[in-house]
Design an enzyme around this catalytic site. Structure first.
Site, mmCIF file in Angstrom:
data_model
loop_
_atom_site.group_PDB
_atom_site.id
_atom_site.type_symbol
_atom_site.label_atom_id
_atom_site.label_comp_id
_atom_site.label_asym_id
_atom_site.label_seq_id
_atom_site.Cartn_x
_atom_site.Cartn_y
_atom_site.Cartn_z
ATOM 1 N N LYS A 162 1.689 -8.275 4.356
ATOM 2 C CA LYS A 162 2.269 -7.014 3.912
ATOM 3 C C LYS A 162 1.558 -5.553 3.723
ATOM 4 C CE LYS A 162 0.544 -6.962 -0.742
ATOM 5 N NZ LYS A 162 -0.466 -5.846 -0.813
ATOM 6 N N HIS A 192 0.403 -13.722 -0.404
ATOM 7 C CA HIS A 192 -0.559 -14.655 -1.034
ATOM 8 C C HIS A 192 -0.111 -15.086 -2.507
ATOM 9 C CE1 HIS A 192 -2.607 -11.292 -2.947
ATOM 10 N NE2 HIS A 192 -3.237 -12.411 -3.663
ATOM 11 N N HIS A 254 4.714 -8.548 -4.243
ATOM 12 C CA HIS A 254 4.478 -9.669 -5.216
ATOM 13 C C HIS A 254 5.432 -9.728 -6.409
ATOM 14 C CE1 HIS A 254 0.888 -9.921 -2.986
ATOM 15 N NE2 HIS A 254 0.138 -8.669 -3.373
ATOM 16 N N LYS A 340 -2.930 -0.430 -11.888
ATOM 17 C CA LYS A 340 -4.611 -0.509 -11.893
ATOM 18 C C LYS A 340 -5.066 -0.081 -13.239
ATOM 19 C CE LYS A 340 -4.261 -1.820 -7.465
ATOM 20 N NZ LYS A 340 -4.265 -3.236 -7.432
#
Ligand code: BG6
Length: 488
Positions: A162, A192, A254, A340
């Protein structure tokens, strides 16, 4: 809840040994190869999960300074830094003999093509695994060049990372470029998160247990939260992050993939065809996002990070409400959040249940009832936990309710002998030719359609303090409910 006991020590079935394969790693000097791919392949070799015969051909532009002589020492150094286990001579010696390096760039692939042909002949391997661990803007020229140099054969598998495009139009263009050289059955679009043990456990919990699946729908579930806060900042990744942002880096990838797993109907089989199409049906039923129900945040200090524009409007936090308009989920909000520099790192899926008819306890335990949501909490960060808080009667002469919990922890319940890190699991699947945990072109394109209204009309960017749970409107978004994480 404790599992029946430690798993027996692993005796691997023959079907888990992939056919002889030549692995061609583009971008072998980059971050992904260093942190995940090379250590992952080494771990698979140590675990006896690599093919009996294989070769690893690493490649990068000549300017990287890498050459055949320095390659083995480079890999050894990478493994010492990022490997999950001590280097052992027994594993390293045969592994190192299978390493080659050849420089390449899109307009100069002949040496690489020749090296790959030689490697295939040497180990009599038809299969090729071509991994593009390169920046997204290099995908299309690289794919074209791989086709032209005939590195791609009918028995090759291509792995790309991605983001698969940056919007619907570019995702379609990328898919067209891919399909000029590879068939859909040869393409592995890797996410992942789907390789994480605990994420796959969502399927086990749901579909192997009558208790959970029976409650997994709008009758019983009032809301779902998929929450991936991260404490880390964008340290050292300004180039990538400024061009990508949290929405494209995490949400369209994700978080949407996790939503697909949480919301899917029971697949007919646990195989690629069933799983991919069942997940895609969830994406088709997703309502395109409403920008008014999306919050964008940027942590204070982001604009001072090296490499970040002083007036950057890139979002480092996203919280949003999504809807799945199908019979199972109509009317149930799905709240997604990621950011974040937040208060803690976690990967948590929470199902909040509708209130049971518990008013008879109102007078005896008003306070507890107000405070204790009925939830099923899946902590999916490795090693993974399942947590079900509930109210029970406190022993004694009065009907007093007290908080209790059912807890399952992977670490305490299973032997980790068979555990594979996400990239290891997925690399192994690719070598076996198993696409179950990967994504098809149309699913990816659909997700960009769902995302399009926010891309066309992004919400205002709100500042938030580092180490916090984001701007206030993140809390307001889920009212009258509360985020499971950070609610203390
Ligand atoms: C990556 C994102 O795909 O996933 C990163 O680009 C993020 O921004 C990372 O930090 C999180 O993955 P993990 O496996 O480290 O939780």
């Amino acid at each position: 809840m404790t599992a029946a006991g430690p798993a027996a020590s692993p005796k691997l079935p023959v079907a888990l040994t992939p056919d002889p394969t030549v692995l061609v790693l583009f971008g072998v000097t980059g971050d992904l190869a260093r942190r995940k791919l090379l250590p992952g392949l080494y771990h698979l070799a140590a675990a006896g999960l690599m093919p009996k015969r294989y070769q690893i051909v690493g490649t990068a532009p000549a300017e990287s300074g890498m050459d055949q002589e320095s390659f083995a020492a480079y890999v050894q150094d990478v493994l010492a830094h990022f490997g999950r286990r001590e280097l052992s001579n027994r594993v390293w010696q045969p592994f190192s003999r299978r390493l080659r390096f050849v420089p390449s760039q899109p307009e100069k692939m002949q040496d690489l093509a020749q090296a790959v042909t030689e490697a295939s002949a040497e180990i009599k391997a038809a299969n090729r695994l071509i991994y593009l661990a390169v920046p997204p803007d290099a995908f299309s020229p690289m794919i074209k060049a791989i086709g032209k140099a005939k590195i791609a054969t009918a028995a090759s598998r291509l792995v790309i990372e991605k983001p698969f495009g940056h919007d619907l139009a570019s995702a379609r263009a990328l898919n067209r470029a891919l399909h000029r050289v590879f068939s859909e059955a040869q393409i592995y679009r890797i996410d992942h998160f789907l390789g994480k043990e605990a994420v796959q456990n969502i399927l086990a919990i749901r579909f192997a247990n009558g208790l959970f699946e029976a409650a997994w729908n709008r009758e019983h579930v009032a809301y779902v939260q998929i929450d991936i806060p991260e404490t880390l900042t964008i340290e050292g990744r300004a180039g990538f992050y400024e061009a990508t942002g949290a929405f494209r880096d995490m949400v369209v990838t994700h978080l949407f993939q996790l939503l697909g797993f949480v919301a899917m109907e029971p697949p007919d089989h646990f195989d690629a065809l069933s799983l991919q199409s069942t997940k895609r049906r969830v994406f088709l039923a997703m309502r395109p996002l409403d920008p008014a129900r999306v919050v964008y945040g940027q942590y204070r200090g982001y604009r001072k990070e090296p490499g970040v524009a002083k007036d950057s409007t890139v979002e480092t936090l996203v919280a949003l409400e999504a809807w799945i308009d199908n019979p199972r989920w109509r009317g149930v909000p799905f709240y997604l959040r990621t950011g974040k520099a937040m208060a803690r790192s976690a990967l948590t899926v929470t199902l909040g249940f509708r209130d049971p008819p518990r008013h008879m306890f109102d007078r005896v335990a008003q306070q507890k009832l107000g405070e204790s949501p009925n939830e099923l909490v899946l902590e999916l960060a490795d090693p993974g936990q399942v947590h079900i808080p509930f109210l029970a009667k406190e022993p004694g002469p009065t009907m007093t309710l007290a908080e209790a919990a059912l807890n399952f922890s992977y670490a305490d319940s299973f032997q980790a002998a068979n555990e594979l890190e996400a990239y290891e699991r997925l690399l192994h699947d690719i070598m076996l030719g198993d696409q179950t945990l990967f994504n098809g072109a149309s699913a990816i394109e659909r997700l960009w359609q769902v995302a399009a209204p926010v891309q066309a009309n992004p919400p205002a960017l709100l500042p938030y303090a580092q180490g916090s749970w984001g701007p206030k409107s993140v809390q307001q978004l889920v009212e009258p409910h509360r985020w499971h994480l950070g609610d203390d």
